[in-house]
Design a protein around this motif. Structure first.
Motif, mmCIF file in Angstrom:
data_model
loop_
_atom_site.group_PDB
_atom_site.id
_atom_site.type_symbol
_atom_site.label_atom_id
_atom_site.label_comp_id
_atom_site.label_asym_id
_atom_site.label_seq_id
_atom_site.Cartn_x
_atom_site.Cartn_y
_atom_site.Cartn_z
ATOM 1 N N LEU A 27 0.825 -1.216 0.000
ATOM 2 C CA LEU A 27 0.000 0.000 0.000
ATOM 3 C C LEU A 27 0.856 1.261 0.000
ATOM 4 O O LEU A 27 0.585 2.222 -0.720
ATOM 5 N N ASP A 145 -18.047 -2.444 8.571
ATOM 6 C CA ASP A 145 -17.925 -1.517 9.693
ATOM 7 C C ASP A 145 -18.380 -2.162 11.006
ATOM 8 O O ASP A 145 -17.957 -1.742 12.080
ATOM 9 N N PRO A 191 -3.997 -4.897 6.234
ATOM 10 C CA PRO A 191 -3.783 -4.228 4.935
ATOM 11 C C PRO A 191 -4.993 -4.229 4.013
ATOM 12 O O PRO A 191 -5.002 -3.513 3.017
ATOM 13 N N PHE A 192 -6.021 -5.008 4.351
ATOM 14 C CA PHE A 192 -7.166 -5.132 3.443
ATOM 15 C C PHE A 192 -8.410 -4.387 3.929
ATOM 16 O O PHE A 192 -9.449 -4.420 3.270
ATOM 17 N N THR A 193 -8.312 -3.755 5.069
ATOM 18 C CA THR A 193 -9.472 -3.030 5.619
ATOM 19 C C THR A 193 -9.031 -1.622 6.016
ATOM 20 O O THR A 193 -7.880 -1.244 5.822
ATOM 21 N N LYS A 194 -9.979 -0.904 6.628
ATOM 22 C CA LYS A 194 -9.613 0.467 7.018
ATOM 23 C C LYS A 194 -8.549 0.499 8.114
ATOM 24 O O LYS A 194 -8.004 1.558 8.415
ATOM 25 N N ALA A 196 -5.826 -0.375 7.640
ATOM 26 C CA ALA A 196 -4.613 -0.011 6.889
ATOM 27 C C ALA A 196 -4.205 1.430 7.152
ATOM 28 O O ALA A 196 -3.094 1.838 6.818
ATOM 29 N N HIS A 197 -5.092 2.192 7.774
ATOM 30 C CA HIS A 197 -4.682 3.581 8.042
ATOM 31 C C HIS A 197 -3.563 3.643 9.073
ATOM 32 O O HIS A 197 -3.044 4.727 9.332
ATOM 33 N N LEU A 200 -1.458 4.212 6.100
ATOM 34 C CA LEU A 200 -2.002 5.181 5.140
ATOM 35 C C LEU A 200 -2.332 6.515 5.806
ATOM 36 O O LEU A 200 -2.571 7.511 5.126
#
Lengths: 232, 478
Positions: A27, A145, A191-194, A196-197, A200
């Motif tokens: 990412l 969510d 790495p595949f969901t939020k 990942a922030h 990111l």
């Protein structure tokens, strides 16, 4: 059961951690590639100071507690404290980091870890409550969510029970296995969901860079769709 | 109060064909709209840089709803469709489903999102209920730029013909018409207006100023919103008065080939945005001017300031908003403003396009404080201002007037009322139009004017009538 626990805290953990690291690296690399190669010369137009400033203020977002979102925002912020610190600095985890990767981290006291764990669990339940009970949140929520919050609650709750035998109504081995497997699953999900922030986040405030549109792209799109004689 | 945009054609529904959207479109997109939408989206993704951004937003969008409480439209309607995240999510769902491997795979295994005619209709509706003020973007913890997503959604829709007719017709005239401006003002009419304004200024200020037209090699090529020539001449005269008083009369020029700073491409199309900027740069090159000076217009200023460096050359074409120029003159002592002229209570409305980024927030306030003793700020001033309710091009769409009044501009009207101001300064052609309509709609006890309209009253003109004398004359005339 013992073998399963050994497997989960050994090879499975290493595998999950590896997937997380590689996934997050992908990412980050994609973002850096997009900026460096995709935007190229246009990067010089970006308001870098503003971007850096906002990235920092959002890391400690005290000035962003606004009316109408106080409880949700407070729970979100407080939840992150335990979410980051406990997996890294709980004494048992410190031993694990050293065993697996030879990294020696300072450890926090058990009391502090308990407080942070309970705070995190409470905050996660508050956030889940918002998802179910607030129509505004329901209106924009997707299944992810909801279940992602559950995926966060399980390792923290099972970890707390595993370290407090007096409060644990289940077999210790079962609770520990649930803790290890759910924690491993969480690492894979990062790495595949939020989640990942976690990396990111550093790229969150760069929309001003994305406003640096690609010169000539508009004409090329029009040309592709309507031919070279495209009219307004 | 209705949460729904009021269809303007409701009255003649029996004779006119039913309209899909609350705004007029030139030619309704017929046939397989889903296929056309996806084809357009695919072309946009192929030739632009949006893919990385969409990938990022698909991953990180938190759906925390902070954007909802910041949105002035949602604050009034409480309609989930007006939650910025809801709107953005439609675009992200389309992207995920049709342009990512994950979307393709998941569509094989579970109930999944499908783009339908109904989704396109809803998307078009919600995108043009957004004023693109980007207030929500400021408060998104994940930095999701809903303004940019709204714009991208509008761009794709415009490629299948779903765009308010008012915007499309204006852009067509600007890019392909004979007059090269959004209001179709012929060059001759513009020159007559300048002659008239010269006479008017001589009457008011007591000095003769002939507007410089097509003068080569000047420092500033001036572009205001074309509406300043038609409906807001006091703003234009105020601009001219500052240039004259500062001794810079020989440093600027207006070009006849392109005198309109408006760029509706900012609201809905990369294609038009770039070509309008290129036209503007063409005029600067023709005049061989040094800098681009933009009049009082929020989106014209932002589109030039943000996109001239992208589509042109930052070093070759510096962009200056007129308020920056005036502030600079004030700091250098090149102009003098009489603080005894404006006795009314004055407040200031921040146009989103120049204030949200923090670019122009303090300069106009400093100017106002220099000559307005009774200046008061609105609540949520500066970068966190509320939109006038007509942003994102909505102010030009007459058929959604009721939406702009009852929903889009309601929070702003309340803000204006709270200040108790008699004068609301709004340095933007679009904001002024919307705010004037709000004043009328809500019967607010104030008037709306540009910053330079006010400056025109108080500026000291060397060799001309004094501001006090001018005020006396104006009162006599009134």
């Amino acid at each position: 059961m013992e073998q399963a626990i050994t497997l989960a805290r050994g090879p499975l953990f290493a595998l999950a951690f590896g997937i997380m690291v590689l996934g997050l690296a992908r990412l980050v690399l994609l973002q850096v590639y997009e900026l460096a190669v995709g935007k190229g010369r246009r990067l010089q137009n970006a308001p870098w100071r503003k971007i850096m400033g906002e990235t920092i203020t959002w890391a400690l977002p005290f000035k962003h507690f606004i009316k109408g979102t106080l409880l949700f925002s407070s729970a979100s912020f407080a939840m992150h404290i335990g979410l980051i610190l406990v997996p890294l600095f709980l004494a048992d985890h410190v031993a694990m980091w050293e065993r697996q990767f030879g990294v020696n981290l300072p450890s926090m006291g058990r009391g502090m870890a308990d407080v942070l764990t309970l705070l995190t669990l409470f905050c996660l339940l508050v956030l889940l409550g918002f998802r179910f009970l607030s129509w505004r949140h329901r209106a924009v929520s997707t299944p992810t969510d909801y279940w992602l919050l559950v995926a966060l609650i399980v390792p923290f709750a099972s970890g707390f029970l595993a370290t407090h035998p007096g409060l644990n109504p289940f077999r210790w081995e079962v609770v520990m296995l649930v803790h290890l497997l759910s924690a491993n699953l969480l690492l894979v999900l990062v790495p595949f969901t939020k989640l990942a922030h976690v990396v990111l986040f550093a790229f969150d405030r760069i929309s001003e860079i994305h406003w640096q549109l690609r010169p000539g792209a508009g004409d090329r799109v029009a040309n592709a769709l309507f031919g070279s004689e495209a009219k307004v | 109060m209705s949460a729904e945009p009021v269809p303007a054609a409701a009255a003649d529904a029996t004779t006119a064909p039913a309209r899909r959207y609350s705004f007029h479109v030139e030619e309704p997109c017929e046939g397989d709209r889903v296929a056309k939408f996806l084809e357009a989206f695919a072309a946009v993704l192929e030739y632009t840089d949006y893919k990385a951004l969409l990938d990022s937003y698909c991953t990180t969008s938190a759906k925390c709803n902070r954007c909802a409480v910041t949105c002035p439209v949602f604050q009034v309607t409480n309609d989930p469709r007006d939650i910025p995240c809801y709107r953005t999510n439609i675009l992200l769902e389309v992207y995920k489903r049709y342009f990512t491997i994950g979307g393709w795979v998941s569509s094989r295994f579970k109930s999944h999102f499908e783009l339908t005619d109904e989704v396109i209709d809803e998307f078009a509706e919600v995108l043009y209920r957004c004023t693109a003020c980007r207030r929500c973007t400021q408060e998104c913890p994940m930095g999701v730029d809903h303004g940019l997503m709204t714009r991208l959604g509008r761009y794709v829709l415009s490629l299948i013909g779903v765009v308010p007719k008012a915007l499309q017709v204006s852009v067509r005239e600007q890019l392909e018409g004979e007059t090269h401006n959004t209001s179709k003002v012929p060059q001759k009419a513009m020159l007559h207006t300048l002659d008239f304004l010269s006479e008017e200024m001589e009457d008011i200020l007591g000095v003769k100023m002939d507007f410089p037209v097509d003068e080569p090699d000047r420092d500033f090529a001036f572009f205001c919103a074309v509406s300043d020539y038609l409906m807001e001449p006091d703003t234009l005269m105020g601009n001219a008065a500052v240039l004259y008083a500062a001794g810079d009369w020989d440093r600027w020029t207006i070009g006849t080939d392109n005198f309109d700073g408006i760029n509706y491409g900012l609201f809905y199309s990369d294609w038009h945005l770039e070509n309008i900027i290129k036209r503007l740069l063409g005029e600067v090159d023709r005049l061989n001017a040094g800098k681009i000076l933009i009049g009082e217009c929020g989106h014209a200023s932002r589109s030039a300031h943000q996109f001239v460096p992208v589509f042109g050359d930052r070093e070759r074409y510096p962009v200056l908003n007129f308020m920056e120029y005036t502030y600079d003159c004030l700091l250098k002592g090149k102009i003098e403003l009489d603080p005894s002229i404006i006795t009314e209570r004055v407040t200031y409305h921040d146009p989103c396009n120049i204030a949200r980024s923090g670019w122009i927030v303090e300069q106009p306030r400093e100017i106002l404080r220099a000559f307005v003793p009774n200046f008061v700020d609105m609540s949520h001033a500066g970068r966190r201002n509320y939109c006038c309710g007509g942003g994102g091009g909505l102010v030009s769409v007459d058929e959604i007037h009721d939406f702009r009044m009852e929903i889009g501009g309601r929070v702003k009207a309340e803000q204006m009322r709270e200040t108790g101001a008699e004068i609301v300064v709004a340095p933007c052609a679009n904001c002024k139009k919307q705010l004037k309509e709000l004043v009328e709609h809500y019967k607010l006890p104030c008037k709306v004017m540009g910053l330079h309209d006010l400056i025109l009253k108080a500026i000291v003109i060397p060799g001309g009538k004094s501001p006090a004398e001018r005020k006396q004359e104006a009162e006599l005339y009134a």
